[in-house]
Design a protein around this motif. Structure first.
Motif, PDB file in Angstrom:
ATOM      1  N   PHE A  91      39.425  42.861  25.678  1.00  0.00           N
ATOM      2  CA  PHE A  91      38.901  43.589  26.836  1.00  0.00           C
ATOM      3  C   PHE A  91      37.898  42.704  27.572  1.00  0.00           C
ATOM      4  O   PHE A  91      36.701  42.892  27.498  1.00  0.00           O
ATOM      5  N   ALA A  92      38.392  41.724  28.306  1.00  0.00           N
ATOM      6  CA  ALA A  92      37.553  40.827  29.093  1.00  0.00           C
ATOM      7  C   ALA A  92      37.645  41.256  30.558  1.00  0.00           C
ATOM      8  O   ALA A  92      38.600  40.934  31.259  1.00  0.00           O
ATOM      9  N   VAL A  93      36.658  41.993  31.015  1.00  0.00           N
ATOM     10  CA  VAL A  93      36.674  42.589  32.345  1.00  0.00           C
ATOM     11  C   VAL A  93      36.821  41.555  33.464  1.00  0.00           C
ATOM     12  O   VAL A  93      37.544  41.808  34.431  1.00  0.00           O
ATOM     13  N   PRO A  94      36.180  40.374  33.402  1.00  0.00           N
ATOM     14  CA  PRO A  94      36.368  39.422  34.499  1.00  0.00           C
ATOM     15  C   PRO A  94      37.830  39.030  34.726  1.00  0.00           C
ATOM     16  O   PRO A  94      38.210  38.700  35.854  1.00  0.00           O
ATOM     17  N   ASN A  95      38.643  39.095  33.699  1.00  0.00           N
ATOM     18  CA  ASN A  95      40.063  38.783  33.869  1.00  0.00           C
ATOM     19  C   ASN A  95      40.800  39.882  34.639  1.00  0.00           C
ATOM     20  O   ASN A  95      41.860  39.639  35.210  1.00  0.00           O
ATOM     21  N   PHE A  96      40.274  41.080  34.646  1.00  0.00           N
ATOM     22  CA  PHE A  96      40.918  42.222  35.304  1.00  0.00           C
ATOM     23  C   PHE A  96      40.601  42.279  36.799  1.00  0.00           C
ATOM     24  O   PHE A  96      41.289  42.947  37.552  1.00  0.00           O
ATOM     25  N   ILE A  97      39.544  41.613  37.238  1.00  0.00           N
ATOM     26  CA  ILE A  97      39.036  41.774  38.602  1.00  0.00           C
ATOM     27  C   ILE A  97      40.036  41.356  39.683  1.00  0.00           C
ATOM     28  O   ILE A  97      40.240  42.114  40.641  1.00  0.00           O
ATOM     29  N   PRO A  98      40.705  40.202  39.610  1.00  0.00           N
ATOM     30  CA  PRO A  98      41.618  39.835  40.712  1.00  0.00           C
ATOM     31  C   PRO A  98      42.750  40.839  40.923  1.00  0.00           C
ATOM     32  O   PRO A  98      43.018  41.242  42.070  1.00  0.00           O
ATOM     33  N   ALA A  99      43.400  41.246  39.854  1.00  0.00           N
ATOM     34  CA  ALA A  99      44.501  42.211  40.002  1.00  0.00           C
ATOM     35  C   ALA A  99      43.985  43.566  40.481  1.00  0.00           C
ATOM     36  O   ALA A  99      44.628  44.225  41.310  1.00  0.00           O
ATOM     37  N   THR A 100      42.832  43.968  39.993  1.00  0.00           N
ATOM     38  CA  THR A 100      42.256  45.252  40.423  1.00  0.00           C
ATOM     39  C   THR A 100      41.929  45.217  41.916  1.00  0.00           C
ATOM     40  O   THR A 100      42.215  46.166  42.649  1.00  0.00           O
ATOM     41  N   PHE A 101      41.358  44.128  42.378  1.00  0.00           N
ATOM     42  CA  PHE A 101      41.044  43.992  43.805  1.00  0.00           C
ATOM     43  C   PHE A 101      42.312  44.038  44.642  1.00  0.00           C
ATOM     44  O   PHE A 101      42.368  44.734  45.668  1.00  0.00           O
TER      45      PHE A 101
END
Length: 178
Positions: A91-101
């Motif tokens: 669960f590494a949140v910074p990895n989720f940011i581009p796809a979420t944006f």
């Protein structure tokens, strides 16, 4: 009883039309709507139109898109198929940011397009509802609901005094392109 539904005052200058709106409001004539070929600054305030709530819809579509992809990524990478990649946590949140944006922007764009078509009744393949065809070209139109309690002759005289180039009595609500 007259079959006239709307009285249209056609103007060739936006300043003259704004003067006509003032004159009609001064005489307590309710204005149904105003149609112009271009945006006119200050007309919304003059007619008492409330500000749009489309910003709230855009925010909700963005929240829906962000939540959707964040949930999919979280479920896939943390619960369904966790992988140890270089000792990093699953669960590494910074990895989720581009796809979420990206999904937030995508859902907002598609949601606002659909909302615009729904709100304006301009679905693809449907003829637009226009009260006067020249309002999309070179005329500024003030539409007055003729079913009010003011005699039609008085409204016509007020529009003539305000500088209307042409006055029409419509028995239909919209003009079709056919």
């Amino acid at each position: 009883m007259s079959s006239t539904k709307f009285i249209l005052g056609l103007f060739d200058d936006p300043d003259v039309m704004m003067h006509g709106i003032d004159k009609l409001q001064k005489n307590s004539v309710p204005i149904y709507d105003v149609y112009t070929p271009m945006p006119i600054h200050g007309i919304d305030d003059k007619l008492g139109i409330k500000s749009s709530r489309l910003g709230y819809a855009a925010f909700m579509f963005g929240c829906l898109g962000g939540t959707t992809i964040f949930s999919i990524i979280y479920y896939t990478l943390v619960h369904d198929w966790p992988m140890n990649i270089g000792g990093k946590p699953a669960f590494a949140v910074p990895n989720f940011i581009p796809a979420t944006f990206e999904w937030t922007v995508l859902f907002t764009a598609f949601g606002m397009t659909i909302t615009f078509f729904f709100a304006t009744h301009l679905f693809p393949g449907r003829a637009p509802r226009v009260m006067e065809l020249r309002a999309t070209d070179d005329r500024f139109v003030i539409a007055i609901d003729a079913k009010g309690n003011i005699p039609h002759e008085d409204i016509t005289n007020i529009l003539k005094e305000a500088g209307a180039v042409e006055i029409k009595h419509n028995d239909r609500k919209y003009v079709s392109y056919e």
